[in-house]
Design an enzyme around this catalytic site. Structure first.
Site, PDB file in Angstrom:
ATOM      1  N   LYS A  40      -0.207 -10.900   6.483  1.00  0.00           N
ATOM      2  CA  LYS A  40       0.136  -9.606   7.073  1.00  0.00           C
ATOM      3  C   LYS A  40      -1.129  -9.031   7.691  1.00  0.00           C
ATOM      4  O   LYS A  40      -2.139  -8.866   7.008  1.00  0.00           O
ATOM      5  CB  LYS A  40       0.688  -8.642   6.023  1.00  0.00           C
ATOM      6  CG  LYS A  40       0.964  -7.252   6.595  1.00  0.00           C
ATOM      7  CD  LYS A  40       1.286  -6.210   5.539  1.00  0.00           C
ATOM      8  CE  LYS A  40       1.484  -4.847   6.207  1.00  0.00           C
ATOM      9  NZ  LYS A  40       1.702  -3.758   5.235  1.00  0.00           N
TER      10      LYS A  40
ATOM     11  N   SER B 271       0.830  -1.212   0.000  1.00  0.00           N
ATOM     12  CA  SER B 271       0.000   0.000   0.000  1.00  0.00           C
ATOM     13  C   SER B 271       0.860   1.256   0.000  1.00  0.00           C
ATOM     14  O   SER B 271       0.514   2.266  -0.619  1.00  0.00           O
ATOM     15  CB  SER B 271      -0.929  -0.016   1.222  1.00  0.00           C
ATOM     16  OG  SER B 271      -1.739  -1.162   1.209  1.00  0.00           O
TER      17      SER B 271
ATOM     18  N   ILE C 164       5.653  -6.476   8.716  1.00  0.00           N
ATOM     19  CA  ILE C 164       5.750  -5.693   7.479  1.00  0.00           C
ATOM     20  C   ILE C 164       5.137  -4.353   7.828  1.00  0.00           C
ATOM     21  O   ILE C 164       3.925  -4.261   8.030  1.00  0.00           O
ATOM     22  CB  ILE C 164       4.978  -6.342   6.320  1.00  0.00           C
ATOM     23  CG1 ILE C 164       5.525  -7.729   5.995  1.00  0.00           C
ATOM     24  CG2 ILE C 164       5.020  -5.447   5.081  1.00  0.00           C
ATOM     25  CD1 ILE C 164       4.684  -8.500   4.978  1.00  0.00           C
TER      26      ILE C 164
END
Length: 309
Positions: A172, A48, A215
């Site tokens: 994630k 993102s 992450i």
């Protein structure tokens, strides 16, 4: 049998653009190199924070290729690449997964489609991820980020069910839900399925609950500080690690207040000497006002610590 990525700290790298919004290749390479020299375990390309949804197919593939080339040419062949391959159809997602392998990624990370939230029942979510994972030529990770998927938030039962697929090797959790993370880590061995926190503010809490690391966006600015905390955790020095974790929690919050992706680019450009502040619309670059005040001062303190490591 597919295997999960190595435990550690992964950075969803921001992508730098020139004023005309074309890739700023020297800045991209400088950023990848600074992250690698900071000791991070791997880089997520087209997460993102990498503005994946703003790029063409060719640009997404080129960003992965450029990252792999930069790492390999500078002796960082061991730094893993996870490619963000989320798209709104299974067909397009499958194509992005093939592109990712061809460009040099080692794993893929896939968001749940979100254009039609009422259609995304648990059954349909399971069907989508299984269908893409069946066709994916790389080990597959499920990306849960309700903020960018119209509020769709996968629960631990759904993720645990997906973990039984032979090519689905991790998740994630940008939802930041430690209870969910702990339910998964206490149910599925980390050797089979990596559960990674998605925000720095729960990094140590996640590790204490059995996560494989994180992450997270903040290592774009502070890779060494994250690795320092991770090393303290590995050495069993939890009290010292918790002191750094407190700083990372403050930094995570402050980064959001200074403009998110635009703020990260502005901070990196100002304090590390490469890149610019250009983001693709509808994102906005960080304003002068955002790069001032108490949140910016807190980040300046953390950047000073980073540079001292």
């Amino acid at each position: 049998m597919s295997h999960p990525p190595p435990s550690g700290i992964y950075v969803p790298a921001v992508l730098f653009f020139k004023d005309n919004e074309e890739f700023d290749v020297p800045a991209i390479k400088s950023h990848i190199l600074r992250l690698a020299k900071g000791g991070i375990t791997g880089i997520v390309v087209q997460g993102s924070n990498g503005e994946a949804q703003h790029l063409s197919h060719d640009e997404r593939k080129e960003a992965i290729r450029l990252t792999r080339q930069t790492l390999d040419e500078n002796g960082f062949q061991n730094v893993a690449i996870i490619a963000g391959c989320g798209a709104q159809s299974a067909r397009e997602t499958k194509r992005l997964c093939v592109d990712a392998k061809e460009a040099g990624a080692g794993f893929v990370l896939v968001l749940t489609p979100s254009v039609w939230p009422p259609q995304m029942t648990k059954e349909n979510i399971l069907r989508f991820h299984r269908e893409v994972a069946d066709a994916c030529p790389l080990p597959y990770m499920v990306y849960n980020f309700p903020t960018v998927t119209a509020g769709i938030d996968l629960d631990s039962d759904t993720i645990a069910t997906l973990s039984q697929h032979p090519n689905i090797v991790g998740t994630k959790l940008s939802c930041g839900n430690i209870g969910k993370l702990h339910r998964l880590t206490s149910t599925i061995p980390s050797s089979e399925f990596a559960v990674l926190a998605g925000v720095s503010e729960v990094l140590l809490q996640g590790l204490l609950s059995g996560s494989s690391g994180a992450i997270a966006a903040l290592p774009n600015i502070l890779p060494k500080l994250h690795m320092k905390m991770y090393s303290l955790f590995q050495a069993g020095k939890i009290d010292e690690a918790m002191k750094i974790q407190a700083l990372l929690g403050q930094g995570d919050w402050a980064t959001g207040r200074v403009g998110g992706i635009g703020g990260i680019k502005a901070l990196v450009s100002k304090h590390f000497g490469y890149g610019g502040t250009v983001v693709r619309s509808p994102l906005k670059p960080a304003s002068v006002e955002q790069l001032s005040g108490p949140y910016y001062e807190k980040l300046k303190e953390l950047i000073a610590l980073e540079k001292a490591l």
